[in-house]
Write a protein that holds these residues in place. Structure first.
Motif, PDB file in Angstrom:
ATOM      1  N   MET A   1       0.762  -0.899  -0.284  1.00  0.00           N
ATOM      2  CA  MET A   1      -0.144   0.037   0.047  1.00  0.00           C
ATOM      3  C   MET A   1       0.768   1.202   0.079  1.00  0.00           C
ATOM      4  O   MET A   1       1.727   1.161   0.609  1.00  0.00           O
ATOM      5  N   LYS A   2       0.463   2.051  -0.788  1.00  0.00           N
ATOM      6  CA  LYS A   2       1.259   3.615  -0.912  1.00  0.00           C
ATOM      7  C   LYS A   2       0.337   4.475  -0.423  1.00  0.00           C
ATOM      8  O   LYS A   2      -0.775   4.752  -0.368  1.00  0.00           O
ATOM      9  N   ASN A   3       1.041   5.878   0.223  1.00  0.00           N
ATOM     10  CA  ASN A   3       0.106   6.772   0.834  1.00  0.00           C
ATOM     11  C   ASN A   3       0.817   7.967   0.264  1.00  0.00           C
ATOM     12  O   ASN A   3       2.213   8.305   0.487  1.00  0.00           O
ATOM     13  N   LEU A   4       0.042   8.875  -0.265  1.00  0.00           N
ATOM     14  CA  LEU A   4       0.565  10.296  -0.834  1.00  0.00           C
ATOM     15  C   LEU A   4      -0.167  11.410  -0.092  1.00  0.00           C
ATOM     16  O   LEU A   4      -1.392  11.406  -0.221  1.00  0.00           O
ATOM     17  N   ILE A   5       0.648  12.035   0.532  1.00  0.00           N
ATOM     18  CA  ILE A   5      -0.034  13.413   1.305  1.00  0.00           C
ATOM     19  C   ILE A   5       0.414  14.519   0.470  1.00  0.00           C
ATOM     20  O   ILE A   5       1.656  14.875   0.352  1.00  0.00           O
ATOM     21  N   LEU A   6      -0.566  15.347  -0.190  1.00  0.00           N
ATOM     22  CA  LEU A   6      -0.269  16.378  -0.912  1.00  0.00           C
ATOM     23  C   LEU A   6      -0.612  17.400  -0.171  1.00  0.00           C
ATOM     24  O   LEU A   6      -1.757  17.789   0.442  1.00  0.00           O
ATOM     25  N   ILE A   7       0.261  18.826  -0.204  1.00  0.00           N
ATOM     26  CA  ILE A   7       0.061  19.873   0.640  1.00  0.00           C
ATOM     27  C   ILE A   7       0.167  21.062  -0.345  1.00  0.00           C
ATOM     28  O   ILE A   7       1.185  21.059  -0.769  1.00  0.00           O
ATOM     29  N   ARG A   8      -0.786  21.888  -0.592  1.00  0.00           N
ATOM     30  CA  ARG A   8      -0.554  22.891  -1.197  1.00  0.00           C
ATOM     31  C   ARG A   8       0.116  23.920  -0.494  1.00  0.00           C
ATOM     32  O   ARG A   8      -0.051  24.261   0.867  1.00  0.00           O
ATOM     33  N   HIS A   9       1.161  24.876  -1.011  1.00  0.00           N
ATOM     34  CA  HIS A   9       1.861  25.647  -0.246  1.00  0.00           C
ATOM     35  C   HIS A   9       0.879  26.725   0.489  1.00  0.00           C
ATOM     36  O   HIS A   9      -0.197  26.884  -0.192  1.00  0.00           O
ATOM     37  N   ALA A  10       1.447  27.413   1.481  1.00  0.00           N
ATOM     38  CA  ALA A  10       0.551  28.415   2.077  1.00  0.00           C
ATOM     39  C   ALA A  10       0.288  29.650   1.358  1.00  0.00           C
ATOM     40  O   ALA A  10       1.046  29.873   0.254  1.00  0.00           O
ATOM     41  N   LYS A  11      -0.530  30.339   1.845  1.00  0.00           N
ATOM     42  CA  LYS A  11      -0.854  31.833   0.935  1.00  0.00           C
ATOM     43  C   LYS A  11       0.240  32.562   0.973  1.00  0.00           C
ATOM     44  O   LYS A  11       1.216  32.904   1.854  1.00  0.00           O
ATOM     45  N   SER A  12       0.611  32.924  -0.461  1.00  0.00           N
ATOM     46  CA  SER A  12       1.856  33.695  -0.693  1.00  0.00           C
ATOM     47  C   SER A  12       1.626  35.072  -0.979  1.00  0.00           C
ATOM     48  O   SER A  12       0.305  35.589  -1.214  1.00  0.00           O
ATOM     49  N   ASN A  13       2.652  36.026  -0.912  1.00  0.00           N
ATOM     50  CA  ASN A  13       2.532  37.714  -1.142  1.00  0.00           C
ATOM     51  C   ASN A  13       2.594  37.721  -2.475  1.00  0.00           C
ATOM     52  O   ASN A  13       3.516  37.461  -3.319  1.00  0.00           O
ATOM     53  N   TRP A  14       1.550  38.563  -3.129  1.00  0.00           N
ATOM     54  CA  TRP A  14       1.615  38.814  -4.429  1.00  0.00           C
ATOM     55  C   TRP A  14       1.764  40.433  -4.478  1.00  0.00           C
ATOM     56  O   TRP A  14       1.956  40.919  -5.594  1.00  0.00           O
ATOM     57  N   GLU A  15       2.156  41.075  -3.199  1.00  0.00           N
ATOM     58  CA  GLU A  15       2.442  42.447  -3.561  1.00  0.00           C
ATOM     59  C   GLU A  15       3.839  42.909  -3.873  1.00  0.00           C
ATOM     60  O   GLU A  15       3.957  43.954  -4.437  1.00  0.00           O
ATOM     61  N   ALA A  16       4.888  42.103  -3.504  1.00  0.00           N
ATOM     62  CA  ALA A  16       6.282  42.378  -3.826  1.00  0.00           C
ATOM     63  C   ALA A  16       6.436  42.141  -5.377  1.00  0.00           C
ATOM     64  O   ALA A  16       5.999  41.223  -5.763  1.00  0.00           O
ATOM     65  N   PRO A  17       7.122  43.221  -5.802  1.00  0.00           N
ATOM     66  CA  PRO A  17       7.524  42.733  -7.445  1.00  0.00           C
ATOM     67  C   PRO A  17       8.678  41.835  -7.491  1.00  0.00           C
ATOM     68  O   PRO A  17       9.753  42.117  -7.638  1.00  0.00           O
ATOM     69  N   LEU A  18       8.342  40.684  -7.534  1.00  0.00           N
ATOM     70  CA  LEU A  18       9.231  39.303  -7.328  1.00  0.00           C
ATOM     71  C   LEU A  18       8.656  38.421  -8.400  1.00  0.00           C
ATOM     72  O   LEU A  18       7.554  38.282  -8.841  1.00  0.00           O
ATOM     73  N   GLN A  19       9.727  37.606  -8.898  1.00  0.00           N
ATOM     74  CA  GLN A  19       9.467  36.729  -9.841  1.00  0.00           C
ATOM     75  C   GLN A  19       8.580  35.545  -9.113  1.00  0.00           C
ATOM     76  O   GLN A  19       8.412  35.498  -7.920  1.00  0.00           O
ATOM     77  N   ASP A  20       7.707  34.786  -9.774  1.00  0.00           N
ATOM     78  CA  ASP A  20       6.776  33.800  -9.465  1.00  0.00           C
ATOM     79  C   ASP A  20       7.387  32.768  -8.231  1.00  0.00           C
ATOM     80  O   ASP A  20       6.852  32.806  -6.972  1.00  0.00           O
ATOM     81  N   LYS A  21       8.376  32.588  -8.639  1.00  0.00           N
ATOM     82  CA  LYS A  21       9.039  31.399  -7.911  1.00  0.00           C
ATOM     83  C   LYS A  21       9.606  32.066  -6.399  1.00  0.00           C
ATOM     84  O   LYS A  21       9.935  31.355  -5.655  1.00  0.00           O
ATOM     85  N   ASP A  22       9.742  33.210  -6.443  1.00  0.00           N
ATOM     86  CA  ASP A  22      10.419  33.906  -5.436  1.00  0.00           C
ATOM     87  C   ASP A  22       9.391  34.707  -4.230  1.00  0.00           C
ATOM     88  O   ASP A  22       9.903  35.081  -3.312  1.00  0.00           O
ATOM     89  N   ARG A  23       8.451  34.392  -4.663  1.00  0.00           N
ATOM     90  CA  ARG A  23       7.189  34.864  -3.515  1.00  0.00           C
ATOM     91  C   ARG A  23       7.287  34.235  -2.175  1.00  0.00           C
ATOM     92  O   ARG A  23       7.020  32.952  -2.227  1.00  0.00           O
ATOM     93  N   PRO A  24       7.033  34.860  -1.192  1.00  0.00           N
ATOM     94  CA  PRO A  24       7.170  34.589   0.288  1.00  0.00           C
ATOM     95  C   PRO A  24       5.942  34.438   0.804  1.00  0.00           C
ATOM     96  O   PRO A  24       4.928  34.820  -0.099  1.00  0.00           O
ATOM     97  N   LEU A  25       5.760  33.537   1.915  1.00  0.00           N
ATOM     98  CA  LEU A  25       4.318  33.386   2.554  1.00  0.00           C
ATOM     99  C   LEU A  25       3.953  34.936   3.042  1.00  0.00           C
ATOM    100  O   LEU A  25       4.730  35.608   3.622  1.00  0.00           O
ATOM    101  N   THR A  26       2.742  35.083   3.296  1.00  0.00           N
ATOM    102  CA  THR A  26       2.071  35.984   4.119  1.00  0.00           C
ATOM    103  C   THR A  26       1.974  35.602   5.551  1.00  0.00           C
ATOM    104  O   THR A  26       2.068  34.316   5.950  1.00  0.00           O
ATOM    105  N   ASN A  27       1.546  36.755   6.295  1.00  0.00           N
ATOM    106  CA  ASN A  27       1.273  36.277   7.721  1.00  0.00           C
ATOM    107  C   ASN A  27       0.302  35.243   8.072  1.00  0.00           C
ATOM    108  O   ASN A  27       0.304  34.189   8.732  1.00  0.00           O
ATOM    109  N   ARG A  28      -0.719  35.354   7.224  1.00  0.00           N
ATOM    110  CA  ARG A  28      -2.000  34.584   7.194  1.00  0.00           C
ATOM    111  C   ARG A  28      -1.312  33.075   6.473  1.00  0.00           C
ATOM    112  O   ARG A  28      -1.809  31.902   7.297  1.00  0.00           O
TER     113      ARG A  28
END
Length: 161
Positions: A1-28
């Motif tokens: 038996m195999k188990n896969l746990i998928l977790i979507r990254h937490a809410k990220s910050n769209w306000e900073a003028p960064l490349q998509d890959k470099d966006r950090p998490l928001t406080n929330r």
């Protein structure tokens, strides 16, 4: 038996003028990640491997969960090919997992995660939200043979607010 746990990254910050890959998490996002990680602990198998996209928001989410699980940060395997929004790419990556691992915890991105869980799980999920966790169990002992699995647990931040 195999188990896969998928977790979507937490809410990220769209306000900073960064490349998509470099966006950090928001406080929330940080708070939600800590909360879902705490809720996830009781559903973890004894052994697992942790994979994460190399995007900053996924790396930060993986670190929060890993610390909550009392695992060393060095146990996270960062994979550049997990920086994908395509379920077909995610499927290829999962199917190439070494069969020595019975459980993979994977930190990644939407639409790939939502589309993947709807293809392989038995519960339709409209959208896996940020910090959302979906655990799918598969019969068999080979990752490359994945077929219809059973969605055994979902943990979404909104379910507890």
């Amino acid at each position: 038996m195999k188990n896969l746990i998928l977790i979507r990254h937490a809410k990220s910050n769209w306000e900073a003028p960064l490349q998509d890959k470099d966006r950090p998490l928001t406080n929330r996002g940080i708070l939600d990640a800590h909360f879902v990680a705490q809720q996830t602990i009781e559903h973890l198998p004894k052994t697992f491997v942790i994979w994460s996209s190399t995007a900053k928001r996924a790396r930060e989410t993986a670190m929060i969960f890993t610390q909550t699980f009392s695992c060393p940060l060095e146990s996270i395997i960062f994979k550049d090919d997990l920086y994908t929004f395509e379920a077909s790419q995610l499927e290829k990556i999962v199917k190439n997992c070494n069969d020595l691992y019975d459980c993979v915890i994977l930190f990644g991105h939407n639409e790939a995660i939502t589309d993947f869980v709807n293809k392989f799980g038995n519960t339709e999920i409209f959208n896996v939200p940020t910090s959302g966790m979906v655990s799918i169990e598969f019969e068999g002992n080979a990752w490359d043979n994945l077929k219809n699995g059973k969605t055994i647990k979902t943990i979404f931040p909104k379910d507890f607010k």
